[in-house]
Write an enzyme that holds these catalytic residues in place. Structure first.
Site, PDB file in Angstrom:
ATOM      1  N   ASN A   1      -5.396   7.237   7.415  1.00 52.98           N
ATOM      2  CA  ASN A   1      -5.551   6.703   6.061  1.00 52.98           C
ATOM      3  C   ASN A   1      -6.869   5.942   5.964  1.00 52.98           C
ATOM      4  O   ASN A   1      -7.231   5.204   6.892  1.00 52.98           O
ATOM      5  CB  ASN A   1      -4.382   5.777   5.721  1.00 52.98           C
ATOM      6  CG  ASN A   1      -4.323   5.467   4.246  1.00 52.98           C
ATOM      7  OD1 ASN A   1      -5.216   4.836   3.693  1.00 52.98           O
ATOM      8  ND2 ASN A   1      -3.279   5.932   3.594  1.00 52.98           N
TER       9      ASN A   1
ATOM     10  N   GLU B   1     -12.081   4.781  -6.931  1.00 55.88           N
ATOM     11  CA  GLU B   1     -10.793   5.094  -6.306  1.00 55.88           C
ATOM     12  C   GLU B   1      -9.919   5.909  -7.242  1.00 55.88           C
ATOM     13  O   GLU B   1      -9.731   5.556  -8.419  1.00 55.88           O
ATOM     14  CB  GLU B   1     -10.089   3.766  -5.964  1.00 55.88           C
ATOM     15  CG  GLU B   1      -8.900   3.902  -5.070  1.00 55.88           C
ATOM     16  CD  GLU B   1      -9.258   4.303  -3.638  1.00 55.88           C
ATOM     17  OE1 GLU B   1     -10.116   3.657  -3.024  1.00 55.88           O
ATOM     18  OE2 GLU B   1      -8.655   5.280  -3.143  1.00 55.88           O
ATOM     19  N   ASP B   2      -9.419   6.996  -6.734  1.00 57.97           N
ATOM     20  CA  ASP B   2      -8.404   7.800  -7.424  1.00 57.97           C
ATOM     21  C   ASP B   2      -8.833   8.266  -8.818  1.00 57.97           C
ATOM     22  O   ASP B   2      -8.028   8.271  -9.758  1.00 57.97           O
ATOM     23  CB  ASP B   2      -7.061   7.063  -7.436  1.00 57.97           C
ATOM     24  CG  ASP B   2      -6.448   7.014  -6.027  1.00 57.97           C
ATOM     25  OD1 ASP B   2      -7.146   7.361  -5.062  1.00 57.97           O
ATOM     26  OD2 ASP B   2      -5.282   6.619  -5.910  1.00 57.97           O
TER      27      ASP B   2
ATOM     28  N   LYS C   1      -5.717  -2.002  -2.862  1.00 60.27           N
ATOM     29  CA  LYS C   1      -6.876  -1.760  -1.994  1.00 60.27           C
ATOM     30  C   LYS C   1      -7.612  -3.078  -1.729  1.00 60.27           C
ATOM     31  O   LYS C   1      -8.066  -3.339  -0.616  1.00 60.27           O
ATOM     32  CB  LYS C   1      -7.841  -0.765  -2.652  1.00 60.27           C
ATOM     33  CG  LYS C   1      -7.292   0.653  -2.766  1.00 60.27           C
ATOM     34  CD  LYS C   1      -7.665   1.512  -1.576  1.00 60.27           C
ATOM     35  CE  LYS C   1      -7.030   2.893  -1.671  1.00 60.27           C
ATOM     36  NZ  LYS C   1      -7.232   3.720  -0.486  1.00 60.27           N
TER      37      LYS C   1
ATOM     38  N   ASN D   1      -0.658  11.575   0.072  1.00 64.14           N
ATOM     39  CA  ASN D   1       0.142  10.382  -0.206  1.00 64.14           C
ATOM     40  C   ASN D   1       0.799  10.487  -1.579  1.00 64.14           C
ATOM     41  O   ASN D   1       0.299  11.208  -2.431  1.00 64.14           O
ATOM     42  CB  ASN D   1      -0.763   9.142  -0.205  1.00 64.14           C
ATOM     43  CG  ASN D   1      -1.402   8.899   1.145  1.00 64.14           C
ATOM     44  OD1 ASN D   1      -0.745   8.965   2.149  1.00 64.14           O
ATOM     45  ND2 ASN D   1      -2.699   8.647   1.154  1.00 64.14           N
TER      46      ASN D   1
ATOM     47  N   TYR E   1       0.872  -1.183   0.000  1.00 65.11           N
ATOM     48  CA  TYR E   1       0.000   0.000   0.000  1.00 65.11           C
ATOM     49  C   TYR E   1       0.906   1.229   0.000  1.00 65.11           C
ATOM     50  O   TYR E   1       2.092   1.147  -0.338  1.00 65.11           O
ATOM     51  CB  TYR E   1      -0.915  -0.120   1.244  1.00 65.11           C
ATOM     52  CG  TYR E   1      -2.089   0.803   1.277  1.00 65.11           C
ATOM     53  CD1 TYR E   1      -3.007   0.848   0.237  1.00 65.11           C
ATOM     54  CD2 TYR E   1      -2.291   1.639   2.379  1.00 65.11           C
ATOM     55  CE1 TYR E   1      -4.094   1.705   0.298  1.00 65.11           C
ATOM     56  CE2 TYR E   1      -3.386   2.483   2.446  1.00 65.11           C
ATOM     57  CZ  TYR E   1      -4.275   2.519   1.397  1.00 65.11           C
ATOM     58  OH  TYR E   1      -5.351   3.363   1.453  1.00 65.11           O
TER      59      TYR E   1
ATOM     60  N   ASP F   1     -14.012   6.169  -2.094  1.00 66.02           N
ATOM     61  CA  ASP F   1     -13.091   6.048  -0.971  1.00 66.02           C
ATOM     62  C   ASP F   1     -12.401   7.376  -0.664  1.00 66.02           C
ATOM     63  O   ASP F   1     -12.182   7.723   0.499  1.00 66.02           O
ATOM     64  CB  ASP F   1     -12.062   4.982  -1.350  1.00 66.02           C
ATOM     65  CG  ASP F   1     -11.161   4.605  -0.199  1.00 66.02           C
ATOM     66  OD1 ASP F   1     -11.626   4.636   0.940  1.00 66.02           O
ATOM     67  OD2 ASP F   1      -9.994   4.260  -0.463  1.00 66.02           O
ATOM     68  N   ASP F   2     -12.041   8.115  -1.696  1.00 61.10           N
ATOM     69  CA  ASP F   2     -11.283   9.353  -1.493  1.00 61.10           C
ATOM     70  C   ASP F   2     -12.150  10.443  -0.870  1.00 61.10           C
ATOM     71  O   ASP F   2     -11.668  11.249  -0.078  1.00 61.10           O
ATOM     72  CB  ASP F   2     -10.685   9.818  -2.824  1.00 61.10           C
ATOM     73  CG  ASP F   2      -9.781   8.749  -3.399  1.00 61.10           C
ATOM     74  OD1 ASP F   2      -8.776   8.434  -2.748  1.00 61.10           O
ATOM     75  OD2 ASP F   2     -10.112   8.183  -4.462  1.00 61.10           O
TER      76      ASP F   2
ATOM     77  N   ARG G   1      -5.980  10.346 -10.988  1.00 66.07           N
ATOM     78  CA  ARG G   1      -5.391  10.998  -9.799  1.00 66.07           C
ATOM     79  C   ARG G   1      -4.915   9.916  -8.856  1.00 66.07           C
ATOM     80  O   ARG G   1      -5.561   9.571  -7.885  1.00 66.07           O
ATOM     81  CB  ARG G   1      -6.458  11.905  -9.149  1.00 66.07           C
ATOM     82  CG  ARG G   1      -5.959  12.919  -8.173  1.00 66.07           C
ATOM     83  CD  ARG G   1      -5.532  12.318  -6.826  1.00 66.07           C
ATOM     84  NE  ARG G   1      -6.579  12.086  -5.865  1.00 66.07           N
ATOM     85  CZ  ARG G   1      -6.614  11.026  -5.046  1.00 66.07           C
ATOM     86  NH1 ARG G   1      -5.690  10.070  -5.076  1.00 66.07           N
ATOM     87  NH2 ARG G   1      -7.610  10.877  -4.196  1.00 66.07           N
TER      88      ARG G   1
END
Ligand SMILES: NC(=O)C1=CN([C@@H]2O[C@H](COP(=O)(O)OP(=O)(O)OC[C@H]3O[C@@H](n4cnc5c(N)ncnc54)[C@H](OP(=O)(O)O)[C@@H]3O)[C@@H](O)[C@H]2O)C=CC1
Ligand SMILES: CC(=O)C(=O)O
Ligand SMILES: [Mg+2]
Length: 591
Positions: free
Chosen positions: A491, A282-283, A210, A447, A139, A305-306, A192
């Site tokens: 996190n 995610e991202d 993840k 991160n 991770y 999640d973000d 991202r």
């Protein structure tokens, strides 16, 4: 029968996304076999028991030297393995010894991925038993470097790649995945990735990582997890010129073309796996993330999640921190550097919880929270030019051009970094916050480590050991003036595995903000006096499976309360039920 799944025309499958399409949910003729006529082509599915050489190469069932004598006889393994029979414990010891020999984190990462592809149960045994040591490998921060170099280190696909080339065929692509019963999908379009920007198709490392945590930390079975990379191109010039890049070599598709592929994916997922499959976004870049969440939040079980996971974990840390810094949410002033997914997501959940606690309207509680973006403090004079998700935070104030000015003007008690830009909490900024507060709460969430707004050492030194500090990526304990400070890791990894487990065990069909609050509350309660004594506002990851079970139980309870749980009757003891559902990596004995 009117097929809503696909129509076969000349051997080609065409996904039907018209309004008459209905939800599959696993009861329909999913593979189009029953309704096919003779001139239509169907897939000849076969299922077989793995044995012999193929058993050793099947990561789900391979046990390597741990196959017993009896298993070696009954599964045609004689001669394919050396004579020694060793235990899973010894295998674990050997694997950890080998991993520890590598000096370079990326080598450790590759070694772990190789293990996952060779012997899945041993991989999870290692990860569960050595979570604090291996989390920074599978991770953040190492997974970030892995994504940057994914093309060079790519060995075998670990998830599904859905690119613009697959447009019109996404349902067929899903059927290529070997597992039928999927409970959690983590999907990214790679735009991202952490604070590293657009990594295109190579963002796949994030869903893979993840989901490894979904299993190790949350106990969701690995076979029920599906990592997906949606590839609509990349605007990363370096990758476009990289001969080892594994994605589409074109600039990102946007607008209708982007929306169409995503819509086809979302419909195909629901058709193929039913409506209880959790899709974790995610991202994604924020210009798509908020839109996708709003668009599919009412029709699918989706979770960003973000935006949401991060909000839940940060709220938990803040609430826990009150034991150290005093006060309640309403007593504090919050200032964020970064007003994107993480920043505005956290801000909204804080305001919501504050509103619930005080009965003050949300519009008013939001006024205790201020955000700075790349153009300065978000204030009402900027409202017309702001992206929609920033508008609620445009409070009345004169313009302030940078964070230092904002710190001086707002006088925050809590400073949160969610900018994706490293070293933006300068000495002057931290000293100013420390001059305003006896115990400032400083969270540098970005991160990987290179993008953290400050290091643990900087936070403790510049605040003369008074800051309560947590960061998105881990920092080692730091000694200042003879006292050892242990930074917490703020996190979303604390939240999403247990949160997802809670949705799965209750058969939830929608995500609700109250579930995020339930998860946050469960996490905050896990911080012990011993943790507080070290300055920690999160419990250690070594206890994460218990923490995840608590989160899952609280989330599931909320799902039942809200009437969105479909697994009935409700288990009486949700904590026990959550624990009983969790995957164990211990080897099974084969008949
Ligand atoms: N710890 C955790 O669990 C999590 C951490 N994160 C981390 O948070 C970071 C941000 O993620 P996310 O919110 O999704 O990203 P976004 O791109 O959505 O938001 C970034 C925000 O930071 C602002 N920003 C960028 N550079 C500066 C600067 N130099 N000064 C002031 N503001 C700046 C941007 O401003 P503008 O809008 O003007 O461009 C934008 O508002 C990433 O590093 C990510 O890894 C994310 C999720 C979870
Ligand atoms: C942790 C996480 O989700 C991120 O940095 O994007
Ligand atoms: Mg993320």
């Amino acid at each position: 029968m009117e097929s809503t799944m696909k129509e076969m025309r000349g051997g080609e499958s065409v996904l039907d996304l018209s309004p008459r399409a209905t939800v599959g949910g696993g009861v329909e003729d999913v593979y189009g076999e029953d309704c096919a006529t003779e001139d239509q082509l169907v897939t000849p599915w076969t299922y077989s028991v793995a044995s012999g050489y193929s058993l050793l190469r099947d990561p789900h069932h391979n046990k390597g030297l741990a196959f017993t004598e009896k298993e070696r006889d009954s599964h045609y393994l004689r001669g394919l393995l050396p004579p020694a029979v060793i235990s899973q414990q010894l295998q674990e010891k050997k694997s950890m010894n080998n991993i520890r020999k590598y000096q370079v984190p990326l080598q450790k990462y590759m070694s772990m991925m190789e293990l996952q592809e060779r012997n899945e149960r041993l991989f999870y045994k290692l990860l569960i038993d050595n979570v604090e040591e291996l989390l920074p490998i599978v991770y953040t921060p190492t997974v970030g470097e892995a994504c940057q170099k994914y093309g060079s280190i790519f060995r075998r696909p670990q998830g599904l790649y859905i690119s613009l080339k697959e447009k019109g065929k996404v349902l067929d692509v899903l059927k290529n995945w070997p597992e039928r019963s999927i409970q959690v999908i983590v999907v990214t379009d790679g735009e991202r990735i952490l604070g590293l920007g657009d990594l295109g198709c190579q963002g796949m490392g994030i869903p893979v990582g993840k989901l490894a945590l979904y299993t190790a930390l949350g106990g969701v079975r690995p076979s029920a997890c599906l990592p997906v990379s949606i590839d609509v191109g990349t605007n990363n010039e370096k990758l476009l010129k990289d001969e080892f890049y594994i994605g589409l070599r074109q600039r990102r598709a946007t607008g209708q073309e982007y929306a169409d592929l995503l819509h086809e994916f979302m419909c195909a997922v629901k058709q193929n796996y039913g409506e209880k499959v959790l899709i974790q976004f995610e991202d994604f870049a924020n210009h798509n993330a908020f839109t996708l969440l709003a668009k599919y939040g009412t029709s699918h079980l989706v979770f960003n999640d973000d935006i949401q996971g991060t909000a839940s974990v940060v709220l938990a840390g803040i609430v826990a921190a009150f034991k150290l810094i005093g006060g309640t949410l309403a007593d504090h002033r919050f200032l964020f550097l970064g007003a994107g997914e993480a920043g505005t997501g956290i801000a909204e959940l804080i305001a919501l919880e504050m509103s619930k606690q005080t009965k003050i309207p949300l519009e008013e509680t939001r006024k205790k929270i201020w955000l700075v973006d790349s153009k300065g403090l978000i204030v009402s004079s900027r409202k017309d030019s702001l992206q929609h998700f920033k508008k609620p935070w445009a409070h009345d104030h004169e313009p302030v051009k940078d964070l230092l000015g904002a710190v001086k003007a707002i006088k925050p008690t809590v400073l949160i970094g969610s900018s994706g830009v490293g070293r933006t909490f300068t000495k002057e900024i931290i000293e100013t916050v420390a001059s305003l507060n006896e115990k400032p709460l400083i969270m540098a969430l970005s991160n990987p480590t290179s993008q953290s707004e400050c290091t643990a050492e900087e936070a403790y030194t510049w605040s003369q050991g008074r800051a309560i500090f947590a960061s998105g990526s881990p920092f080692d304990p730091f000694e200042y003036n003879g006292k050892v400070f242990v930074p917490g890791q703020a996190n979303n990894a604390y939240i999403f595995p247990g949160f997802g487990l809670g949705l799965v065990i209750s058969g939830a069909i929608r995500v609700h903000d109250d579930m995020l609050l339930a998860a946050s509350e469960a996490l905050a309660k896990q911080v012990s006096d011993e943790n507080y004594d070290k300055g920690l506002i999160y419990p250690p990851f070594s206890n994460i499976r218990k923490i995840s079970a608590n989160i899952a139980a609280n989330v599931a309870a909320k799902a039942y309360e809200l009437g969105v749980a479909t697994r009935l009757p409700r288990p009486a003891d949700l904590m026990k039920y959550a624990e009983s559902c969790m995957y164990s990596p211990i080897y099974r004995s084969y008949r």
